[in-house]
Write a protein that holds these residues in place. Sequence first.
Motif, PDB file in Angstrom:
ATOM      1  N   SER A 139       0.832  -1.202   0.000  1.00  0.00           N
ATOM      2  CA  SER A 139       0.000   0.000   0.000  1.00  0.00           C
ATOM      3  C   SER A 139       0.866   1.250   0.000  1.00  0.00           C
ATOM      4  O   SER A 139       0.554   2.248  -0.653  1.00  0.00           O
ATOM      5  N   LYS A 140       1.979   1.207   0.720  1.00  0.00           N
ATOM      6  CA  LYS A 140       2.906   2.335   0.716  1.00  0.00           C
ATOM      7  C   LYS A 140       3.554   2.499  -0.655  1.00  0.00           C
ATOM      8  O   LYS A 140       3.747   3.626  -1.133  1.00  0.00           O
ATOM      9  N   VAL A 141       3.872   1.384  -1.292  1.00  0.00           N
ATOM     10  CA  VAL A 141       4.460   1.444  -2.630  1.00  0.00           C
ATOM     11  C   VAL A 141       3.473   2.042  -3.627  1.00  0.00           C
ATOM     12  O   VAL A 141       3.844   2.819  -4.510  1.00  0.00           O
ATOM     13  N   SER A 142       2.189   1.728  -3.467  1.00  0.00           N
ATOM     14  CA  SER A 142       1.177   2.221  -4.393  1.00  0.00           C
ATOM     15  C   SER A 142       0.893   3.708  -4.198  1.00  0.00           C
ATOM     16  O   SER A 142       0.678   4.442  -5.163  1.00  0.00           O
ATOM     17  N   HIS A 143       0.908   4.156  -2.930  1.00  0.00           N
ATOM     18  CA  HIS A 143       0.534   5.539  -2.641  1.00  0.00           C
ATOM     19  C   HIS A 143       1.737   6.471  -2.534  1.00  0.00           C
ATOM     20  O   HIS A 143       1.591   7.689  -2.658  1.00  0.00           O
ATOM     21  N   GLN A 144       2.907   5.924  -2.282  1.00  0.00           N
ATOM     22  CA  GLN A 144       4.091   6.764  -2.069  1.00  0.00           C
ATOM     23  C   GLN A 144       5.300   6.092  -2.730  1.00  0.00           C
ATOM     24  O   GLN A 144       6.183   5.578  -2.055  1.00  0.00           O
ATOM     25  N   SER A 145       5.333   6.124  -4.040  1.00  0.00           N
ATOM     26  CA  SER A 145       6.399   5.448  -4.782  1.00  0.00           C
ATOM     27  C   SER A 145       7.617   6.358  -4.910  1.00  0.00           C
ATOM     28  O   SER A 145       7.901   6.918  -5.970  1.00  0.00           O
ATOM     29  N   GLU A 146       8.319   6.535  -3.826  1.00  0.00           N
ATOM     30  CA  GLU A 146       9.548   7.320  -3.850  1.00  0.00           C
ATOM     31  C   GLU A 146      10.502   6.810  -2.783  1.00  0.00           C
ATOM     32  O   GLU A 146      10.084   6.282  -1.753  1.00  0.00           O
ATOM     33  N   TYR A 147      11.789   6.989  -3.050  1.00  0.00           N
ATOM     34  CA  TYR A 147      12.822   6.497  -2.140  1.00  0.00           C
ATOM     35  C   TYR A 147      13.246   7.590  -1.162  1.00  0.00           C
ATOM     36  O   TYR A 147      13.065   8.788  -1.418  1.00  0.00           O
TER      37      TYR A 147
END
Length: 440
Positions: free
Chosen positions: A186-194
């Motif tokens: 869910s974090k990858v989907s909503h906040q795709s940044e390093y």
Amino acid sequence: MEYDEKLAHFRQTRLNPFDRGEEEDQPEGGKATQQHEASSELFSETKTHSSDRTMDLGLAEDHFSRPVGSFVASDIEQLKLAIEECKKLILELPEHSERQKDTVVKLIHLRLKLQELKDPEEDEPNLRVILEHRFSKEKSKSVKQTCDKCSTIIWGLIQTWYTCTGCYYRCHSKCMNQITKPCVRSKVSHQSEYELSICPEIGLDRQDYRCAECRTPISLRGVPSEARQCDYTGQYYCSTCHWNDTAIIPARVIHNWEFEPRKVCRSSMRYLTLMMPRPVLKMKEINPLLFNFVEELVEIRKLRHDILLMKPYFITCKEAMEARLLLQLQDRQHFVENDDMYSLQDLIDISTGRLSCSLTEIHTTFAKHIKLDCERCQAKGFVCELCKEGDVLFPFDSHTSVCHECSAVFHRDCYYDHSTTCPRCARMTDRQQDEVEEEK
């Protein structure tokens, strides 16, 4: 009632391998006689075993001879006592002897039975949703998995366990209600940044000397629990949330071109694993100077730029669409969409030379189709209007230049010599002026 009476009588006459007193008081002949009488009375259908084998079977007689469903609370205590006595017996028996090996096997069975009583198998749903985790019930009987919540082995033979289909979080069925960390996908989907700062440490005092994830008290001295730093987040975690897994850190790759794996916590490892194929790194903005020091990056940028120039040929060519040439880049779809976005996996493959080899091969295949194999694509080539000599030119040829206004293709030397004028642009300008005059 008849079963309990027979079982009580059997226990009285049965030889207990842990009862050293009886073993010394009774003569060998008497023991064998009593065992034979008890066995023939209660289990007349079974064959008589040797005395040693009978002793070993006595370890589990109280726990495996009852009907299913008749276990009570005292059984767990008896199993614990039998396990302790079995451990002592293993130490007393000669090393590598057959009796010691049999006793070890029996110890394993006792422990499995104890675990089964503590965690009885129940009918569990095949799919459960908790904190955005989509848990699917596993059917594998492997014992090599480890629970991400309690950090203990998952005994697939006797325990029910689940795996999140999104972030691959594994846990016992009994541990699912204790999960506090949402699904990483869910974090990858909503906040795709390093996190692009190298190990942004804030200190244990800012964490109140507690694990950044589960809030367990931790310290660098290991009392009450060891503090382990995650090189990606810079925060400290307990040993339950940080298993000393290693991963390549994006910030170190972008700023230092360093690919040495560093220790990260479990949640960071899952996040980095899911983010690895995602093209979220715009190298021109983050660190444009890197292209001056890494030749492989310059080569890949040129290949990607050429592929984007080839794309219009393929999407208008029937043969190319039928051959599905662009699907050769299906694992890196962003290569046919832009030439400035990179994934962490791209950078790793560039450092190892793998991407350069594969992309060069694909580039050659694409160019061969346009320039040699397909007549329709060949007809879309250009002739240099400045010198009007030479072969048919294509925008991805290494010795050509493309007009930024009209996309006409010229020899590079010709274009530099006549950079102030483009014949095609001049014709288009004259045509527009003629149309304006006609309207007047």
